[in-house]
Design an enzyme around this catalytic site. Structure first.
Site, PDB file in Angstrom:
ATOM      1  CG  ASP A 136      -2.200  -0.764   1.027  1.00 27.30           C
ATOM      2  OD1 ASP A 136      -2.417  -1.248  -0.091  1.00 27.30           O
ATOM      3  OD2 ASP A 136      -2.980  -0.890   1.981  1.00 27.30           O
ATOM      4  CG  ASP A 195       3.109  -6.593  10.729  1.00 31.82           C
ATOM      5  OD1 ASP A 195       2.173  -6.909   9.962  1.00 31.82           O
ATOM      6  OD2 ASP A 195       2.926  -6.090  11.857  1.00 31.82           O
ATOM      7  CG  ASP A 197       8.972  -5.395  11.745  1.00 29.47           C
ATOM      8  OD1 ASP A 197       7.815  -5.429  11.291  1.00 29.47           O
ATOM      9  OD2 ASP A 197       9.212  -5.407  12.973  1.00 29.47           O
ATOM     10  CG  ASP A 289      -4.426  -7.322  15.530  1.00 28.53           C
ATOM     11  OD1 ASP A 289      -5.293  -6.607  16.083  1.00 28.53           O
ATOM     12  OD2 ASP A 289      -3.210  -7.059  15.586  1.00 28.53           O
TER      13      ASP A 289
END
Length: 534
Positions: A136, A195, A197, A289
């Protein structure tokens, strides 16, 4: 009169007016204090003591349960059926389920290679693994870099797709939801979310997927986060202490007792059928989540937490990034509690005690009371009692209870026990923002749906996943880019209370108040991320 200069008369006039105003204010204070201020402050003390007892009972309960879990509970592979999935010469890879890996990103210039590379290195048959990079990003340069990285891995035979949207509607939830709409996803049974990282080890799927394959009532398997930059500065060490308690105690207890806990948004594997049955991803709060986890649990699905399955990740190393993250993590649960409490109460599929656990323990005490009592009691009410000596706070409420809670919170990170006092002061500072965020979430105020992506710097890890061992050196004399006026305001308030207690008080609270003043002042100048722990 001719020899008298007007400049000597005016100060006397001003002094008289000043004394008169001071006397009037003092009289008003005395008139209001006994009938109004004292009863209200005493009521605030009683409420804070009640919240402290609630939090203490919660921490003691969690401590007892985690000890029992460690001593007597069976390991996950004994509680649930677990059989490793092996390669079969006759069947080939057909005995492996098709797994979808989703990696949502937003301008992740520093870390995009880490998650893509780690996902591409997962030990799983290439024809049974699909990787989606959901980008995004609004920076064209970053988008091009991510797309080229995907193409590089695709040229090596990895089934990886680069997916973008025209807008960021729904933020992360919207991207994940859009990714599940692809036609090839209908062949996938499970979806793993990382994610940008996060860097899973190659055996991540082989250690987790069998739990889902052999236990059809399990919807989610959650792994633990391992922080690659926890030693970078004092800020990251403080975060490690808080999050280690969350994973070591809260997640483990929830998994062992009620087969429920909040999905952490990453490093977890979902059964796609469970996501669909729960209504899919929703963007009504900033904790999509947790929203999905609660809805799936209300439909009878079970969750499993694997504490020994760890995934490397990065902690925010700047105070600005950490503040935004904590706003989202505090505001979102409070807002979700507001939206779902009646749905939980009316639910017929889960037992009564699980409802009590979710509403009282999971939401009310941990997501609301824990923040409120830390800030209201130790940063507002206790200092005010110094200015109003008629109101007394029992020593068991001001010293004993917080000491016990602090010790129980420290079990997750024994190596940082020497930083416990710093952690208390730091948590008190952050409770200001968390309390503000919970109120915004509960009343659904202006910033209730604010989503600011946590900045990642790629610190502590190289592209190959090796520790760099970098530490940030102190920059005590660097001028801050932006003053945090809220923290500086509370620093001034606590300093005044400390000075008053030093002169007139009898409880020696000024020692704590001056130290807490320094913590608020340092945070107000944005220097908290520049210190290195010893």
């Amino acid at each position: 009169m001719d020899g008298v200069s007007p400049k000597f008369v005016l100060p006397e006039t001003f002094d008289g007016v000043k004394m008169e105003i001071t006397g009037q204010l003092g009289m008003i204070w005395e008139l209001v204090k006994a009938p109004v201020i004292v009863p209200l402050l005493q009521l605030a003390v009683y409420i804070c003591l009640l919240m402290s007892l609630m939090l203490l009972c919660e921490r003691v309960y969690m401590g007892i349960v985690i000890v029992l879990v460690k001593l007597f509970w069976k390991k996950p592979d004994k509680r649930y059926k677990f059989e490793p999935i092996h390669d079969d010469e006759e069947l080939g890879s057909s005995n492996f389920p098709v797994v979808l890996v989703q990696i949502p990103m937003f301008n992740e210039r520093e870390v995009y290679k880490l998650s893509i590379g780690a996902a591409s290195g997962l030990s799983w048959p290439s024809d049974r693994l699909v990787i989606q990079v959901l980008d995004d990003s609004t920076d064209p340069t970053v988008k091009q870099m991510v797309e080229m990285e995907c193409q590089r891995w695709a040229s090596k035979g990895i089934n990886i797709t680069y997916q973008i949207r025209e807008n960021r509607v729904g933020y992360k939830a919207g991207a994940l939801k859009e990714g599940l709409k692809r036609s090839y996803v209908k062949h996938c049974e499970y979806v793993v979310i990382f994610d940008a990282d996060f860097q899973p080890e190659p055996d991540f799927l082989r250690r987790s997927i069998p739990f889902l394959v052999h236990n059809p009532n399990i919807a989610l398997v959650q792994a633990r986060w391992r922080f690659v930059n926890s030693d970078e500065c004092l800020l990251t060490r403080m975060q490690e202490m808080s999050l280690d308690y969350h994973f070591t105690v809260e997640q483990e207890v929830g998994s062992s007792t009620h087969a429920f806990f909040g999905f952490n948004g990453t490093a977890g594997i979902w059964r796609i059928a469970a996501i669909n049955e729960a209504g899919g991803w929703k963007d009504r709060t900033t904790v999509e989540d947790m929203d999905l986890a609660v809805r799936a649990s209300l439909r009878g699905w079970k969750f499993l937490y694997l504490g020994d399955l760890q995934v490397k990740s990065e902690l925010p190393s700047t105070f600005r990034a950490f503040r935004f993250q904590q706003h989202r993590w505090s505001c979102g649960p409070a807002n979700l509690f507001r939206k779902m409490v009646m749905e939980i109460i009316r639910n017929k599929k889960v037992r009564f005690w699980k409802k009590v656990y979710v509403i009282y323990s999971f939401f009310f005490v941990r997501k609301v009371i824990a923040h409120w009592v830390t800030f209201c009691f130790y940063c507002v009410v206790l200092p005010l009692t110094i200015l109003v000596p008629e109101v007394k706070v029992p020593i068991w409420g001001s010293v004993y209870i917080p000491s016990i809670i602090t010790v129980l919170n420290s079990v997750g990170t024994p190596r940082s026990i020497h930083l416990l006092f710093y952690w208390i002061l730091f948590e008190n500072v952050m409770s200001l923002h968390r309390t503000k965020a919970t109120l915004i979430g509960l009343f659904e105020a202006g910033r209730a749906n604010e989503w600011v992506v946590t900045a990642k710097l790629g610190s502590g890890q190289s592209a190959k996943g090796n520790t760099k061992g970098l530490k940030r050196f102190p920059r005590i004399f660097k001028l801050p880019d932006r003053l945090n006026t809220l923290e500086l305001g509370f620093a001034a308030f606590l300093f005044v209370c400390g000075c008053y207690d030093y002169v007139h008080g009898k409880n020696n609270y000024f020692i704590y108040l001056f130290l807490q003043t320094m913590s608020f002042f340092i945070s107000g100048l944005g220097w908290i991320g520049t210190y290195i722990p010893s």
